[in-house]
Scaffold this motif. Structure first.
Motif, PDB file in Angstrom:
ATOM      1  N   MET A  33       0.800  -1.223   0.000  1.00  0.00           N
ATOM      2  CA  MET A  33       0.000   0.000   0.000  1.00  0.00           C
ATOM      3  C   MET A  33       0.833   1.273   0.000  1.00  0.00           C
ATOM      4  N   ALA A  34       1.923   1.264   0.751  1.00  0.00           N
ATOM      5  CA  ALA A  34       2.667   2.517   0.929  1.00  0.00           C
ATOM      6  C   ALA A  34       4.168   2.375   0.726  1.00  0.00           C
ATOM      7  N   GLY A  35       4.619   1.208   0.348  1.00  0.00           N
ATOM      8  CA  GLY A  35       6.050   1.018   0.119  1.00  0.00           C
ATOM      9  C   GLY A  35       6.789   0.498   1.329  1.00  0.00           C
ATOM     10  N   PHE A 172      -8.574   1.444   5.301  1.00  0.00           N
ATOM     11  CA  PHE A 172      -7.359   0.833   4.778  1.00  0.00           C
ATOM     12  C   PHE A 172      -6.783   1.542   3.559  1.00  0.00           C
ATOM     13  N   VAL A 173      -7.639   2.178   2.766  1.00  0.00           N
ATOM     14  CA  VAL A 173      -7.157   2.810   1.533  1.00  0.00           C
ATOM     15  C   VAL A 173      -7.848   4.159   1.346  1.00  0.00           C
ATOM     16  N   THR A 177      -8.967   5.897  -4.846  1.00  0.00           N
ATOM     17  CA  THR A 177      -8.512   4.776  -5.671  1.00  0.00           C
ATOM     18  C   THR A 177      -9.650   3.832  -6.035  1.00  0.00           C
ATOM     19  N   MET A 178     -10.864   4.092  -5.543  1.00  0.00           N
ATOM     20  CA  MET A 178     -11.995   3.184  -5.730  1.00  0.00           C
ATOM     21  C   MET A 178     -12.825   3.587  -6.940  1.00  0.00           C
ATOM     22  N   PRO A 179     -13.611   2.639  -7.489  1.00  0.00           N
ATOM     23  CA  PRO A 179     -14.563   2.982  -8.554  1.00  0.00           C
ATOM     24  C   PRO A 179     -15.573   4.010  -8.053  1.00  0.00           C
ATOM     25  N   GLY A 180     -16.148   4.746  -8.985  1.00  0.00           N
ATOM     26  CA  GLY A 180     -17.047   5.831  -8.615  1.00  0.00           C
ATOM     27  C   GLY A 180     -18.217   5.396  -7.755  1.00  0.00           C
ATOM     28  N   TRP A 181     -18.874   4.268  -8.101  1.00  0.00           N
ATOM     29  CA  TRP A 181     -20.044   3.827  -7.337  1.00  0.00           C
ATOM     30  C   TRP A 181     -19.666   3.448  -5.906  1.00  0.00           C
ATOM     31  N   VAL A 186     -18.772   4.760   0.106  1.00  0.00           N
ATOM     32  CA  VAL A 186     -17.792   5.026   1.166  1.00  0.00           C
ATOM     33  C   VAL A 186     -17.965   6.441   1.715  1.00  0.00           C
ATOM     34  N   ASP A 187     -18.194   7.404   0.833  1.00  0.00           N
ATOM     35  CA  ASP A 187     -18.351   8.796   1.268  1.00  0.00           C
ATOM     36  C   ASP A 187     -19.592   8.988   2.132  1.00  0.00           C
ATOM     37  N   ALA A 188     -20.618   8.147   1.915  1.00  0.00           N
ATOM     38  CA  ALA A 188     -21.846   8.263   2.694  1.00  0.00           C
ATOM     39  C   ALA A 188     -21.787   7.464   3.995  1.00  0.00           C
ATOM     40  N   ASN A 189     -20.771   6.661   4.150  1.00  0.00           N
ATOM     41  CA  ASN A 189     -20.639   5.793   5.319  1.00  0.00           C
ATOM     42  C   ASN A 189     -20.236   6.623   6.545  1.00  0.00           C
ATOM     43  N   PRO A 190     -20.984   6.583   7.643  1.00  0.00           N
ATOM     44  CA  PRO A 190     -20.602   7.360   8.833  1.00  0.00           C
ATOM     45  C   PRO A 190     -19.261   6.935   9.429  1.00  0.00           C
TER      46      PRO A 190
END
Length: 237
Positions: A33-35, A172-173, A177-181, A186-190
């Motif tokens: 993930m980060a090297g 975790f990420v 980096t995720m698909p739009g849907w 994720v953005d709506a997840n509290p």
């Protein structure tokens, strides 16, 4: 708290799970993930803190359901006490369990190389947000503990609810980096907002809006599920 004193193995979930999550995810995903695990730990630790504490909330309902089956609450009903006291007392006792889990995650993270720019104040604020949110979420599992007929049913339902909430987030990420849907979910997840606020608190960049968002979500859960829980408790007794 006295139950923990007499049956200390009840703390296994808030001792083993935080340690396993912090160590496992740091060294399992860090290089990819980060090297390096050390660099990834700076991003990951606030997320594992949230995940470890939220997963522990299910045991509030599990323990309540087990005590109801044993008749402990029938005994409470005969005592001259405030009727909701057993429920509220259990929730306050569980807040100490969440504090223990938080201290373990942060302490282990510091030992592994986590260095928060927000200092001790940022760590305390981040932990307070997580514990407050978890305490509010515990009302949900208290309600389920009174409705469902077995502890196994509560654990099964909790896994179905908690794992998507904690995994479909920015734990975790980075969501970019995720698909739009999926990013919209994720953005709506509290939990995403809780992780973001915790991460910002530990980085020393948290805003009043982030704190308010977490607190309003927690208060909304309490406003909905506290009356439902107390109503179910009165009907059950």
């Amino acid at each position: 708290m006295l139950k923990i004193k007499h049956v200390p193995e009840q703390l296994s979930d808030v001792i083993a799970v935080p340690i396993i999550f912090t160590v496992l995810f740091t060294y399992l995903f860090g290089g990819a993930m980060a090297g390096s695990p050390h660099r990834y730990l700076q991003f990951l630790l606030p997320g594992t803190l949230v995940m470890a504490v939220l997963l522990a909330t299910m045991y509030t309902g599990v323990n309540l359901n087990a005590d109801m089956d044993k008749g402990v609450y029938d005994r409470f009903r005969t005592l001259p006490m405030w009727r909701p006291a057993p429920i509220v007392g259990a929730l306050l006792g569980d807040a100490l369990r969440y504090l223990l889990a938080s201290v373990l995650v942060v302490g282990l993270g510091l030992a592994l190389g986590f260095r928060p720019h927000g200092g001790a104040g940022g760590i305390v604020l981040g932990m307070a947000l997580v514990i407050g949110f978890a305490s509010a979420l515990s009302w949900v599992f208290c309600w389920l503990g009174l409705l469902l007929r077995s502890a196994n049913a509560i654990m099964s339902l909790a896994m179905v609810v908690l794992f998507p909430l904690t995994l479909a987030s920015n734990t975790f990420v980075d969501p970019h980096t995720m698909p739009g849907w999926l990013r919209a979910v994720v953005d709506a997840n509290p939990v995403t907002h809780l992780v973001t606020a915790t991460r910002a608190a530990m980085a020393g960049s948290i805003t009043a809006g982030q704190v308010a968002g977490v607190l309003l979500t927690a208060l909304a859960m309490i406003a909905v599920f506290a009356p439902l829980t107390l109503g179910a408790y009165r009907r059950k007794n």
